[in-house]
Design a protein around this motif. Structure first.
Motif, short mmCIF file in Angstrom:
data_model
loop_
_atom_site.label_atom_id
_atom_site.label_comp_id
_atom_site.label_asym_id
_atom_site.label_seq_id
_atom_site.Cartn_x
_atom_site.Cartn_y
_atom_site.Cartn_z
N ARG A 175 1.02 -1.50 0.07
CA ARG A 175 0.43 0.08 0.45
C ARG A 175 0.51 1.37 -0.22
O ARG A 175 0.40 2.44 -0.29
CB ARG A 175 -0.76 -0.05 1.34
N LEU A 176 2.06 1.03 0.00
CA LEU A 176 3.21 2.34 0.57
C LEU A 176 4.10 2.72 -0.78
O LEU A 176 3.96 1.70 -1.73
CB LEU A 176 4.08 2.15 1.40
N GLN A 177 3.99 3.79 -1.35
CA GLN A 177 4.87 4.00 -2.42
C GLN A 177 5.43 5.30 -2.46
O GLN A 177 4.77 5.84 -1.59
CB GLN A 177 3.60 3.81 -3.74
N HIS A 178 6.42 5.58 -2.69
CA HIS A 178 6.45 6.87 -2.66
C HIS A 178 7.72 6.92 -1.74
O HIS A 178 7.44 8.22 -0.91
CB HIS A 178 6.02 8.35 -3.61
N PHE A 179 8.51 6.34 -1.01
CA PHE A 179 8.77 6.14 0.04
C PHE A 179 10.51 7.32 0.10
O PHE A 179 11.01 7.37 -1.33
CB PHE A 179 9.98 5.07 0.53
N GLY A 215 1.92 14.18 -1.86
CA GLY A 215 1.34 12.91 -1.51
C GLY A 215 1.32 12.08 -0.10
O GLY A 215 0.55 11.44 0.14
N ALA A 216 2.97 12.35 -0.28
CA ALA A 216 3.52 11.36 0.46
C ALA A 216 3.19 11.97 2.38
O ALA A 216 3.19 13.15 2.39
CB ALA A 216 5.08 11.18 0.98
N GLU A 217 3.32 11.21 3.38
CA GLU A 217 3.28 11.32 4.70
C GLU A 217 4.54 10.84 5.91
O GLU A 217 4.45 10.03 5.56
CB GLU A 217 1.26 10.86 4.94
N LEU A 218 4.07 11.00 7.03
CA LEU A 218 5.03 10.84 7.82
C LEU A 218 4.47 9.73 8.27
O LEU A 218 3.49 9.19 8.31
CB LEU A 218 5.29 11.61 9.40
N ARG A 219 5.76 8.21 8.25
CA ARG A 219 5.26 7.19 8.11
C ARG A 219 5.28 6.88 9.66
O ARG A 219 5.00 6.23 10.28
CB ARG A 219 5.82 6.32 7.11
N PHE A 220 7.07 7.10 9.82
CA PHE A 220 7.37 6.90 10.82
C PHE A 220 8.77 7.17 11.08
O PHE A 220 9.14 7.97 10.41
CB PHE A 220 8.35 5.03 11.21
N ILE A 221 9.32 7.30 12.55
CA ILE A 221 10.87 8.31 12.81
C ILE A 221 11.76 7.10 13.66
O ILE A 221 11.06 6.38 14.13
CB ILE A 221 10.76 10.03 13.56
N SER A 222 12.66 7.71 13.68
CA SER A 222 14.01 7.55 13.98
C SER A 222 15.26 7.95 14.27
O SER A 222 15.11 9.18 13.79
CB SER A 222 14.56 6.08 13.14
N GLY A 223 16.12 7.38 15.81
CA GLY A 223 16.82 8.27 15.48
C GLY A 223 17.90 8.09 17.01
O GLY A 223 17.64 6.49 16.92
N ILE A 225 17.09 12.86 15.58
CA ILE A 225 15.10 12.36 14.86
C ILE A 225 15.87 12.51 13.05
O ILE A 225 16.22 13.13 12.22
CB ILE A 225 14.48 13.29 14.85
N GLY A 226 15.42 11.21 12.81
CA GLY A 226 15.37 10.88 10.85
C GLY A 226 13.89 11.14 10.79
O GLY A 226 13.27 9.81 11.60
N ALA A 227 13.52 11.26 9.41
CA ALA A 227 11.96 10.87 9.23
C ALA A 227 11.89 10.52 8.14
O ALA A 227 12.90 10.12 7.08
CB ALA A 227 10.73 12.31 9.04
N HIS A 228 10.83 9.11 8.39
CA HIS A 228 10.46 8.21 7.27
C HIS A 228 9.79 8.54 6.44
O HIS A 228 8.29 8.84 6.51
CB HIS A 228 10.66 7.18 7.62
N TRP A 229 8.95 8.53 5.21
CA TRP A 229 8.03 9.05 4.87
C TRP A 229 7.54 8.66 3.91
O TRP A 229 8.44 7.73 2.40
CB TRP A 229 8.04 10.53 3.85
N ALA A 230 6.03 8.32 2.67
CA ALA A 230 6.08 7.47 2.00
C ALA A 230 4.35 7.95 1.41
O ALA A 230 3.45 8.30 2.62
CB ALA A 230 5.63 5.49 1.81
#
Length: 166
Positions: free
Chosen positions: A19-23, A133-141, A150-155
């Protein structure tokens, strides 16, 4: 090197969900000392909690995915600030200030609402997805007492996926 291995592992997990695209990935800011964290969950982010300490540091994060709260990244220390997202609303930007620790963070939604936490001290950062159209999916750090990076992961998420990810 650990960040690269961690990133590859998380990217593989994200792409496994069809379901996830454009990471895209916003590299971490901050000193990066301490223990790694990754704040993930099933479905879309529906609420955000941030703990800010009286010293102005960001101490912890928590996301609600659908109806389920994730574990806390960092610690419950100081005042908790919370923003619940509306149906169809998602996080499209993370900005703030950092030095050794994360001093402030601002989560901004596609509706222009913002959750501000911390104090505006240090170097500025601004994270956002590479694709419309991508949104925040999760963070890591990393965390060492307070949040040190903090880093951000989008899709973007297929519109057929519902709010709870089921």
């Amino acid at each position: 090197m650990q960040y690269i291995a961690f990133f590859v592992l998380l990217t593989t997990a994200v792409f496994a969900d069809d379901r996830l695209q454009h990471f895209s990935f916003s590299p971490p800011v901050g000193s990066g000392s301490g223990t790694q964290y990754s704040l993930t969950g099933e479905g879309r982010i529906t609420a955000v909690r941030v703990w800010e300490n009286f010293n102005g540091y960001i101490f912890g994060f928590q996301f609600r995915y659908g109806f389920v709260w994730s574990p806390i990244a960092g610690h419950k220390s100081g005042q908790v600030l919370e923003m619940e997202l509306f149906e169809g609303e998602n996080i499209v930007q993370i900005s703030g200030k950092h030095n050794h620790y994360l001093y402030s963070v601002v989560f901004t939604t596609n509706r222009g609402r913002k959750l501000f936490a911390g104090q505006p001290v240090g170097h500025s950062f601004n994270m956002y997805p590479e694709h419309d159209g991508a949104e925040l999916r999760f963070i890591s750090g990393r965390v060492h007492g307070a949040i040190t990076s903090i880093g951000a992961h989008w899709a973007d998420v297929n519109p057929a996926a519902n709010r709870t990810g089921h």
